[in-house]
Design a protein around this motif. Structure first.
Motif, PDB file in Angstrom:
ATOM      1  N   TYR A  29      -2.333 -68.789  66.423  1.00  0.00           N
ATOM      2  CA  TYR A  29      -1.639 -70.067  66.403  1.00  0.00           C
ATOM      3  C   TYR A  29      -0.760 -70.199  65.150  1.00  0.00           C
ATOM      4  CZ  TYR A  29      -5.279 -71.172  69.789  1.00  0.00           C
ATOM      5  OH  TYR A  29      -6.115 -71.158  70.880  1.00  0.00           O
ATOM      6  N   LEU A  30       0.290 -70.960  65.293  1.00  0.00           N
ATOM      7  CA  LEU A  30       1.112 -71.347  64.150  1.00  0.00           C
ATOM      8  C   LEU A  30       1.239 -72.864  64.192  1.00  0.00           C
ATOM      9  CD1 LEU A  30       2.795 -70.279  61.732  1.00  0.00           C
ATOM     10  CD2 LEU A  30       4.808 -70.482  63.222  1.00  0.00           C
ATOM     11  N   GLN A  31       0.535 -73.519  63.296  1.00  0.00           N
ATOM     12  CA  GLN A  31       0.625 -74.962  63.189  1.00  0.00           C
ATOM     13  C   GLN A  31       1.761 -75.302  62.244  1.00  0.00           C
ATOM     14  OE1 GLN A  31      -1.207 -77.499  64.737  1.00  0.00           O
ATOM     15  NE2 GLN A  31       0.294 -78.842  63.763  1.00  0.00           N
ATOM     16  N   MET A  32       2.718 -76.064  62.735  1.00  0.00           N
ATOM     17  CA  MET A  32       3.914 -76.392  61.965  1.00  0.00           C
ATOM     18  C   MET A  32       3.972 -77.899  61.753  1.00  0.00           C
ATOM     19  SD  MET A  32       6.648 -73.813  63.772  1.00  0.00           S
ATOM     20  CE  MET A  32       6.685 -74.729  65.309  1.00  0.00           C
ATOM     21  N   ILE A  82      -9.122 -59.514  59.829  1.00  0.00           N
ATOM     22  CA  ILE A  82     -10.255 -60.137  59.157  1.00  0.00           C
ATOM     23  C   ILE A  82      -9.899 -61.535  58.652  1.00  0.00           C
ATOM     24  CG2 ILE A  82     -11.457 -58.024  58.516  1.00  0.00           C
ATOM     25  CD1 ILE A  82     -10.151 -58.256  55.752  1.00  0.00           C
ATOM     26  N   GLY A  83      -8.734 -62.031  59.030  1.00  0.00           N
ATOM     27  CA  GLY A  83      -8.400 -63.419  58.736  1.00  0.00           C
ATOM     28  C   GLY A  83      -7.636 -63.674  57.463  1.00  0.00           C
ATOM     29  N   VAL A  84      -7.161 -62.632  56.800  1.00  0.00           N
ATOM     30  CA  VAL A  84      -6.337 -62.831  55.606  1.00  0.00           C
ATOM     31  C   VAL A  84      -4.945 -63.279  56.044  1.00  0.00           C
ATOM     32  CG1 VAL A  84      -5.328 -61.751  53.576  1.00  0.00           C
ATOM     33  CG2 VAL A  84      -7.635 -61.112  54.321  1.00  0.00           C
ATOM     34  N   ALA A 120       1.372 -71.081  70.137  1.00  0.00           N
ATOM     35  CA  ALA A 120       0.262 -70.193  70.462  1.00  0.00           C
ATOM     36  C   ALA A 120       0.812 -68.858  70.946  1.00  0.00           C
ATOM     37  CB  ALA A 120      -0.631 -70.818  71.532  1.00  0.00           C
ATOM     38  N   CYS A 121       0.074 -67.802  70.647  1.00  0.00           N
ATOM     39  CA  CYS A 121       0.438 -66.460  71.093  1.00  0.00           C
ATOM     40  C   CYS A 121      -0.796 -65.821  71.707  1.00  0.00           C
ATOM     41  CB  CYS A 121       0.940 -65.625  69.919  1.00  0.00           C
ATOM     42  SG  CYS A 121       1.245 -63.894  70.320  1.00  0.00           S
ATOM     43  N   ALA A 122      -0.763 -65.683  73.011  1.00  0.00           N
ATOM     44  CA  ALA A 122      -1.869 -65.054  73.730  1.00  0.00           C
ATOM     45  C   ALA A 122      -1.621 -63.561  73.811  1.00  0.00           C
ATOM     46  CB  ALA A 122      -1.996 -65.650  75.116  1.00  0.00           C
ATOM     47  N   THR A 123      -2.628 -62.781  73.441  1.00  0.00           N
ATOM     48  CA  THR A 123      -2.479 -61.332  73.417  1.00  0.00           C
ATOM     49  C   THR A 123      -3.387 -60.681  74.453  1.00  0.00           C
ATOM     50  OG1 THR A 123      -4.223 -60.930  71.795  1.00  0.00           O
ATOM     51  CG2 THR A 123      -2.062 -61.499  70.941  1.00  0.00           C
ATOM     52  N   SER A 124      -2.952 -59.560  74.970  1.00  0.00           N
ATOM     53  CA  SER A 124      -3.763 -58.777  75.890  1.00  0.00           C
ATOM     54  C   SER A 124      -3.428 -57.315  75.702  1.00  0.00           C
ATOM     55  CB  SER A 124      -3.520 -59.207  77.341  1.00  0.00           C
ATOM     56  OG  SER A 124      -2.168 -59.010  77.689  1.00  0.00           O
ATOM     57  N   GLY A 125      -4.312 -56.464  76.187  1.00  0.00           N
ATOM     58  CA  GLY A 125      -4.099 -55.043  76.042  1.00  0.00           C
ATOM     59  C   GLY A 125      -4.891 -54.480  74.871  1.00  0.00           C
ATOM     60  N   ARG A 126      -4.541 -53.276  74.461  1.00  0.00           N
ATOM     61  CA  ARG A 126      -5.269 -52.595  73.399  1.00  0.00           C
ATOM     62  C   ARG A 126      -5.138 -53.333  72.071  1.00  0.00           C
ATOM     63  NH1 ARG A 126      -4.280 -46.308  73.154  1.00  0.00           N
ATOM     64  NH2 ARG A 126      -5.979 -46.599  71.679  1.00  0.00           N
ATOM     65  N   THR A 127      -6.223 -53.468  71.357  1.00  0.00           N
ATOM     66  CA  THR A 127      -6.218 -54.202  70.097  1.00  0.00           C
ATOM     67  C   THR A 127      -6.221 -53.282  68.892  1.00  0.00           C
ATOM     68  OG1 THR A 127      -7.342 -56.082  71.103  1.00  0.00           O
ATOM     69  CG2 THR A 127      -7.451 -55.897  68.723  1.00  0.00           C
ATOM     70  N   SER A 143      -3.470 -69.280  62.187  1.00  0.00           N
ATOM     71  CA  SER A 143      -4.900 -69.127  62.433  1.00  0.00           C
ATOM     72  C   SER A 143      -5.090 -68.314  63.709  1.00  0.00           C
ATOM     73  CB  SER A 143      -5.571 -70.492  62.564  1.00  0.00           C
ATOM     74  OG  SER A 143      -5.040 -71.204  63.671  1.00  0.00           O
ATOM     75  N   ARG A 144      -6.334 -68.001  64.004  1.00  0.00           N
ATOM     76  CA  ARG A 144      -6.613 -67.206  65.203  1.00  0.00           C
ATOM     77  C   ARG A 144      -7.914 -67.628  65.836  1.00  0.00           C
ATOM     78  NH1 ARG A 144     -10.020 -62.562  63.487  1.00  0.00           N
ATOM     79  NH2 ARG A 144     -10.760 -63.173  61.444  1.00  0.00           N
ATOM     80  N   ASP A 145      -8.018 -67.396  67.117  1.00  0.00           N
ATOM     81  CA  ASP A 145      -9.248 -67.587  67.872  1.00  0.00           C
ATOM     82  C   ASP A 145      -9.530 -66.239  68.519  1.00  0.00           C
ATOM     83  OD1 ASP A 145     -11.224 -68.100  69.785  1.00  0.00           O
ATOM     84  OD2 ASP A 145     -10.541 -70.149  70.083  1.00  0.00           O
TER      85      ASP A 145
END
Length: 122
Positions: free
Chosen positions: A79-82, A54-56, A21-28, A70-72
């Motif tokens: 996320y990276l499911q391996m 846009i999910g590509v 998982a990669c949690a992001t914060s700050g400017r998008t 994938s992303r939430d």
């Protein structure tokens, strides 16, 4: 400023699975790509997967039949499911963010996480 924090790495046997998982914060920004790279000892950092705002998705040929990105958006997490992990997947995995729509090179990315170790035993 953008902060990226990876989690989920660890030790797993060959054939097993992990989800990073990669949690992001700050400017998008309005358009962006989120990517996963990996770097094994003595090797160059290589592209693994990316997902746009846009999910590509795009995945490296070496993992496209085994990994999923994938992303939430509500959680600002990628996320990276391996699955079906192999010893050659052993590396430090890095999350990164790019302002580009198509971003597959290390130089395309502006922000990086600290990395999380994935070790696959045979």
């Amino acid at each position: 400023q953008v902060q990226l924090v990876e989690s989920g790495g660890g030790l797993v046997q060959a054939g097993g699975s992990l989800r990073l998982a990669c949690a992001t914060s700050g400017r998008t920004g309005s358009t962006y790509s989120m990517g996963w790279f990996r770097q094994a000892p003595g090797k160059e950092r290589e592209f693994v997967a990316a997902i746009t705002w846009i999910g590509v998705t795009n995945l490296a040929d070496s993992v496209k039949d085994r990994f999923t990105i994938s992303r939430d958006t509500a959680k600002n997490t990628v996320y990276l499911q391996m699955n079906s992990l192999k010893p050659e997947d052993t590396a430090v995995y890095y999350c990164a963010k790019s302002a580009r729509v198509r971003a597959f090179r290390r130089s395309d990315y502006d922000y990086w996480g600290q990395g999380t170790q994935v070790t696959v035993s045979s």
